[in-house]
Design an enzyme around this catalytic site. Structure first.
Site, PDB file in Angstrom:
ATOM      1  N   ASP A 176      37.047  11.323 -10.560  1.00  0.00           N
ATOM      2  CA  ASP A 176      37.658  12.453 -10.270  1.00  0.00           C
ATOM      3  C   ASP A 176      36.824  13.847 -10.514  1.00  0.00           C
ATOM      4  OD1 ASP A 176      40.365  13.450  -9.023  1.00  0.00           O
ATOM      5  OD2 ASP A 176      40.431  14.386 -10.957  1.00  0.00           O
TER       6      ASP A 176
ATOM      7  N   ASP B   9      40.514   4.933 -11.093  1.00  0.00           N
ATOM      8  CA  ASP B   9      40.204   6.157 -11.171  1.00  0.00           C
ATOM      9  C   ASP B   9      40.296   6.804 -12.514  1.00  0.00           C
ATOM     10  OD1 ASP B   9      40.395   8.852  -9.839  1.00  0.00           O
ATOM     11  OD2 ASP B   9      41.518   7.892  -8.123  1.00  0.00           O
TER      12      ASP B   9
ATOM     13  N   GLU C 135      33.641  11.835  -7.083  1.00  0.00           N
ATOM     14  CA  GLU C 135      34.337  12.800  -6.152  1.00  0.00           C
ATOM     15  C   GLU C 135      33.680  14.143  -6.406  1.00  0.00           C
ATOM     16  OE1 GLU C 135      38.163  14.797  -4.861  1.00  0.00           O
ATOM     17  OE2 GLU C 135      37.856  14.382  -6.853  1.00  0.00           O
TER      18      GLU C 135
ATOM     19  N   HIS D 250      43.648  10.024  -0.083  1.00  0.00           N
ATOM     20  CA  HIS D 250      45.075  10.652  -0.565  1.00  0.00           C
ATOM     21  C   HIS D 250      45.161  12.160  -0.577  1.00  0.00           C
ATOM     22  CE1 HIS D 250      42.602  10.976  -3.987  1.00  0.00           C
ATOM     23  NE2 HIS D 250      43.624  11.547  -4.395  1.00  0.00           N
ATOM     24  N   ASP D 251      43.961  12.861  -0.388  1.00  0.00           N
ATOM     25  CA  ASP D 251      44.042  14.300  -0.184  1.00  0.00           C
ATOM     26  C   ASP D 251      43.784  14.830   1.228  1.00  0.00           C
ATOM     27  OD1 ASP D 251      44.111  14.593  -2.942  1.00  0.00           O
ATOM     28  OD2 ASP D 251      42.046  14.131  -3.345  1.00  0.00           O
TER      29      ASP D 251
HETATM   30  C1  GLC Z   1      41.101  15.169  -6.885  1.00  0.00           C
HETATM   31  C2  GLC Z   1      41.869  14.018  -6.459  1.00  0.00           C
HETATM   32  C3  GLC Z   1      43.291  14.942  -6.154  1.00  0.00           C
HETATM   33  C4  GLC Z   1      43.695  16.006  -7.416  1.00  0.00           C
HETATM   34  C5  GLC Z   1      42.469  16.557  -8.044  1.00  0.00           C
HETATM   35  C6  GLC Z   1      42.630  16.903  -9.615  1.00  0.00           C
HETATM   36  O1  GLC Z   1      40.578  15.814  -5.945  1.00  0.00           O
HETATM   37  O2  GLC Z   1      41.503  13.471  -5.575  1.00  0.00           O
HETATM   38  O3  GLC Z   1      44.127  14.220  -5.862  1.00  0.00           O
HETATM   39  O4  GLC Z   1      44.575  16.724  -7.436  1.00  0.00           O
HETATM   40  O5  GLC Z   1      41.444  15.864  -8.027  1.00  0.00           O
HETATM   41  O6  GLC Z   1      42.810  16.040 -10.560  1.00  0.00           O
END
Ligand code: GLC
Length: 553
Positions: free
Chosen positions: A195, A94, A251, A325-326
């Site tokens: 991310d 990540d 993401e 995980h979110d």
């Molecule tokens: C992404 C991650 C999340 C995190 C955010 C800020 O959305 O998946 O868990 O809090 O980025 O880094």
């Protein structure tokens, strides 16, 4: 070739603890590689394992090229890469490149007055009237600007106050970050998950939003801007672009199909695939996450269909998923985990695994783990959850109302420790886990599932079918019966073959008309979780039933 791969997400903090400190660790992951191999996945994506004060569970990175002692050592990491490789599994890391922890050396030097490092961040003075540089809202609640030491400046943080946005306009920042990616490539990793990558392109003249805090107008000021594509292309060329085996997934928050195509069409040399999230907002009331209405099934179908067809038409590639995980657990969200745990879990998995794109399995989903339903706010650790609990109370909700919403929506729903066995703490740790284990672990755990469960095996079969049938990995996508109120239906096509996939999202029975083109031909029932065996002009499915038929040319 990435199309036939399946990726498994590990949230290291909650996966498996071997030293009894209550946090999962790298030796814990190594100890479960055989389990992952048994499932049949190709790549394991690890959420951040770098040194971090853990305000956002490692997404606040304090050092990009080291291992957090909480998780182990660099030697453990090297062992993990090697042991995984021996089992045919690649490691995906990540990369949190939009922001770094305020404890990172760069931020600390900037705070100490070093001008070179001050230019690594977005520092701006207050407006003439003394108000913040812009009216933007942080994605975790509250303003997006925080005082920068006592310098009469503010720094931008689109996420938590401990996560300072990095100034990608500065070529030195880009160079440093590209070096980070190359560092891990040299260690033999096979992929990167990037991310919140589509928010790196803020315009340097920060202006107020006019659509209100967190509005789509506001997000448009810093999301999917044209320069993001330029910088991703630059990243690609400077790092992973040379290696055809390396897989990348961006993401992308609040993105759209035209940008999704640009990010992933191979001709543009940006990324292999992206995550988009619109389909996981179908239980938001008026776009507000912290609410708890029934999910809108027709909207869910419409959004998935739009992304499937749109990316297919434009030569793009989706990451397909319901869990990470979110997110709260999809089976608790879209199904009935009390009465139909097997049907729900396998039906949702089948929806995802036969779509056009690369499927992701999030730890525990393969055994049907559920939301933990903690009643006490003290049992939630997530910063987004605790911030929004306070905001909900400020806005007049009672504690009980706020907790009902948190039980459904908190990110911690997906973060409770993996339930390995019916031993204390579900066999996750011999110590005190950092986040409580869900109470249902005596019924739902890996040991029991492998002995007499059916969900894990169903996942294994779905993964194997992708390897056996090119139509699953390569076929084009077409949705049908989009207005059917209970069944999701789509087909895939390759070289005259068709794959018809049906998934019933409700209890009871539902019947669907099958289009003429799929009838009167030789077919086989590829897989299903219920009794339905026949493909005729009408098909009836029972509670949360799913089935797929492969029809010959
Ligand atoms: C992404 C991650 C999340 C995190 C955010 C800020 O959305 O998946 O868990 O809090 O980025 O880094």
């Amino acid at each position: 070739m990435h199309q036939d791969k399946v990726i498994y997400q590990i949230y290291p903090k909650s996966f498996k603890d071997t030293d009894g400190n209550g946090f999962g660790d790298l030796p814990g992951i190594i100890s479960k590689l055989d389990y992952l191999k048994q499932l049949g996945i190709d790549i394991a994506w690890l959420s951040p394992i770098y040194p971090s004060p853990q305000y956002d569970n490692g997404y606040d990175v304090a050092d990009y090229t080291a291992i957090n002692p909480l998780f182990g050592t660099m030697e453990d990491f090297d062992t993990l890469v090697k042991e995984a490789k021996d089992r045919g599994i690649g490691i995906m890391l990540d990369m949190v490149l939009n922001h770094c922890s305020t404890e990172h050396e760069w931020f600390q030097k900037a705070l100490a007055g070093d001008k070179y490092y001050q230019d690594f961040f977005y520092l701006r003075p207050a407006k003439d009237d003394g108000s913040l540089p812009t009216n933007w809202e942080s994605k975790f609640g509250g303003p997006a600007w925080e005082p920068f030491g006592d310098a009469d400046l503010y720094y931008l943080h689109l996420f938590d106050v401990h996560q300072a946005d990095l100034n990608w306009h500065n070529p030195n920042v880009r160079r440093e970050l590209f070096d980070v990616v190359r560092f891990w490539m040299d260690k033999g990793v096979q992929g990167f998950r990037l991310d919140v990558l589509n928010v790196i392109g803020k315009s340097e003249d920060f202006v107020d939003s006019t659509g209100g805090p967190s509005s789509s107008q506001e997000k448009g000021l810093y999301t999917d801007t044209p320069i993001v594509h330029e910088w991703i292309h630059e990243l690609n060329k400077a790092t992973f672009g040379d290696d055809p085996n390396l897989i990348t997934v961006g993401e992308m928050s609040s993105t759209n199909v035209p940008n999704g195509i640009k990010y992933t069409n191979p001709d543009r040399e940006e990324l292999t695939m992206i995550f988009s999230f619109h389909h996981l907002k179908v239980d938001y009331e008026n776009g507000e996450k912290w609410s708890n209405p029934e999910f809108d099934f027709l909207e869910l179908k419409e959004i998935l269909n739009e992304w499937q067809e749109g990316m297919s038409d434009g030569g793009g590639w989706n990451a397909v998923f319901y869990n990470n995980h979110d997110q709260p657990r999809a089976n608790s969200r879209f199904g009935d985990v009390e009465n139909f745990p097997y049907e729900t879990a396998t039906m949702l998995a089948q929806t995802i695994h036969f779509m056009r794109g690369t499927p992701y399995v999030y730890q525990g989903e393969e055994i049907g783990m559920t939301n933990p339903m903690f009643d006490d706010i003290e049992d939630y650790a997530d910063i987004e959850t605790t911030n929004n609990y306070a905001i909900m109370l400020e806005n007049g909700k009672t504690h009980e109302e706020a907790m009902e919403i948190i039980k459904a929506k908190s990110r911690d729903n997906g973060r409770t420790p993996v339930q390995w066995s019916d031993e204390p703490q579900a066999g996750f740790t011999t110590g005190e886990p950092w986040l409580k284990v869900a109470e249902n672990y005596p019924e739902i755990n890996v040991e029991k599932e492998l002995k007499d469960g059916k969900i894990f095996n169903y996942y294994r079969d779905l993964i194997q079918l992708r390897k056996d049938h090119p139509i699953v990995s390569q076929g084009s996508y077409h949705g049908f019966a989009l207005d059917h109120p209970a069944i999701m239906a789509y087909s895939r096509h390759l070289d005259g073959q068709d794959l018809v996939v049906l998934a019933h999202y409700y209890p009871g029975e539902a019947t669907i008309d099958i289009p003429e083109e799929f009838l009167g031909r030789n077919y086989q029932r590829l897989i299903g979780n219920g009794d339905c065996e026949e493909l005729s002009n009408q098909v009836t499915l029972k509670d949360y039933e799913t089935v797929a038929f492969l029809i010959e040319a």
